[in-house]
Design a protein around this motif. Structure first.
Motif, PDB file in Angstrom:
ATOM      1  N   ALA A  47      58.720 -25.225  45.524  1.00 54.84           N
ATOM      2  CA  ALA A  47      57.810 -24.257  45.124  1.00 54.84           C
ATOM      3  C   ALA A  47      58.500 -22.919  44.521  1.00 54.84           C
ATOM      4  O   ALA A  47      58.175 -22.589  43.638  1.00 54.84           O
ATOM      5  CB  ALA A  47      56.764 -24.011  46.022  1.00 54.84           C
ATOM      6  N   GLN A 107      61.369 -22.581  43.498  1.00 55.68           N
ATOM      7  CA  GLN A 107      62.009 -22.492  42.383  1.00 55.68           C
ATOM      8  C   GLN A 107      61.196 -22.360  41.145  1.00 55.68           C
ATOM      9  O   GLN A 107      61.654 -22.115  40.070  1.00 55.68           O
ATOM     10  CB  GLN A 107      62.858 -24.049  42.217  1.00 55.68           C
ATOM     11  N   HIS A 108      59.810 -22.508  41.288  1.00 57.79           N
ATOM     12  CA  HIS A 108      58.877 -22.404  40.516  1.00 57.79           C
ATOM     13  C   HIS A 108      58.054 -21.228  40.179  1.00 57.79           C
ATOM     14  O   HIS A 108      57.086 -21.095  39.615  1.00 57.79           O
ATOM     15  CB  HIS A 108      57.812 -23.754  40.402  1.00 57.79           C
ATOM     16  N   HIS A 109      58.634 -20.023  41.093  1.00 57.18           N
ATOM     17  CA  HIS A 109      58.231 -18.975  41.137  1.00 57.18           C
ATOM     18  C   HIS A 109      56.534 -18.892  41.809  1.00 57.18           C
ATOM     19  O   HIS A 109      55.933 -18.277  41.084  1.00 57.18           O
ATOM     20  CB  HIS A 109      58.210 -18.107  39.808  1.00 57.18           C
ATOM     21  N   VAL A 110      56.184 -19.700  42.707  1.00 59.11           N
ATOM     22  CA  VAL A 110      54.826 -19.762  43.187  1.00 59.11           C
ATOM     23  C   VAL A 110      54.749 -18.486  43.786  1.00 59.11           C
ATOM     24  O   VAL A 110      55.525 -18.131  44.769  1.00 59.11           O
ATOM     25  CB  VAL A 110      55.033 -21.221  44.013  1.00 59.11           C
TER      26      VAL A 110
END
Length: 163
Positions: A7, A9-12
Motif C-alpha cells: 500500500a 508504494q501506492h501512496h496510501v
C-alpha cells in the motif's frame, strides 16, 4: 506486513488492520509502516464493528462485555504503535480520555437525525461524534441514498462545524 508495504508504494494515506489480529500482527504492520519513511501510511485498527451488539459478540465466542472488549482492542493496537483506531462514535469520548489526543479516531455508524439506521446498531449523529473527539467520520448511506446527496453532505458539514 506485506500489505502495508504494498500500500505504501501506492501512496496510501490511511490503511486499516484488524485489532483482533493480535499483538504480533499489529506490531508487524506498525514495523512495516515505520520502514516506509515519512510518507508512510498511517495505520488504523478496527475495534468492534458498529453493526455488532453484545449478542453478536457472544455468538462469535466473545464473552466479555462489548465496551470492555472494544477498549481492550483499541488499547492493544495503540500499544503496538498503530496510529489510530476505528470505533463507534459511542466509544470515541472514552477512547479520547484513555488514549489522549494523539491517536486518530475514525467513527463509522454516523447517522444524521432522521436518517435510516440500516444495519448499523451503535450509531450517533455527526455532532455527537465530533464532540466526542472523532477525527474522521464515515458517512455513506445518509448521503448516497439522499434524494439530494450534495445538500445532505452540506447539511452534515454544517452540523459538524456547529459542534
Amino acid at each position: 506486513e506485506k500489505a502495508v508495504k504494498a500500500a505504501a508504494q501506492h501512496h496510501v494515506a490511511l490503511m486499516t488492520v484488524h485489532a483482533g489480529g493480535g499483538r504480533d500482527m499489529l506490531k508487524a504492520a506498525a514495523n512495516a509502516a515505520g520502514e516506509c519513511g515519512p510518507d508512510r501510511p498511517r495505520l488504523l485498527a478496527v475495534t468492534t464493528l458498529t453493526s455488532l451488539t453484545q449478542n453478536d459478540l457472544q455468538e462469535l465466542g466473545v464473552t466479555r462485555p462489548l465496551d470492555i472488549h472494544t477498549y481492550a482492542l483499541g488499547e492493544l493496537a495503540i500499544s503496538c504503535r498503530i496510529d489510530g483506531i476505528v470505533c463507534s462514535p459511542l466509544e470515541a469520548a472514552e477512547f479520547r480520555r484513555r488514549l489522549g489526543d494523539q491517536p486518530v479516531l475514525v467513527t463509522p455508524g454516523i447517522r444524521p437525525v432522521g436518517s435510516a439506521v440500516g444495519d448499523q446498531k451503535r450509531i450517533a449523529t455527526p455532532a455527537i461524534a465530533v464532540r466526542a473527539g472523532a477525527d474522521y467520520l464515515v458517512i455513506g448511506r445518509p448521503i448516497l441514498e439522499s434524494p439530494n446527496p450534495s445538500q445532505a453532505a452540506l447539511d452534515i458539514l454544517t452540523e459538524m462545524e456547529r459542534a
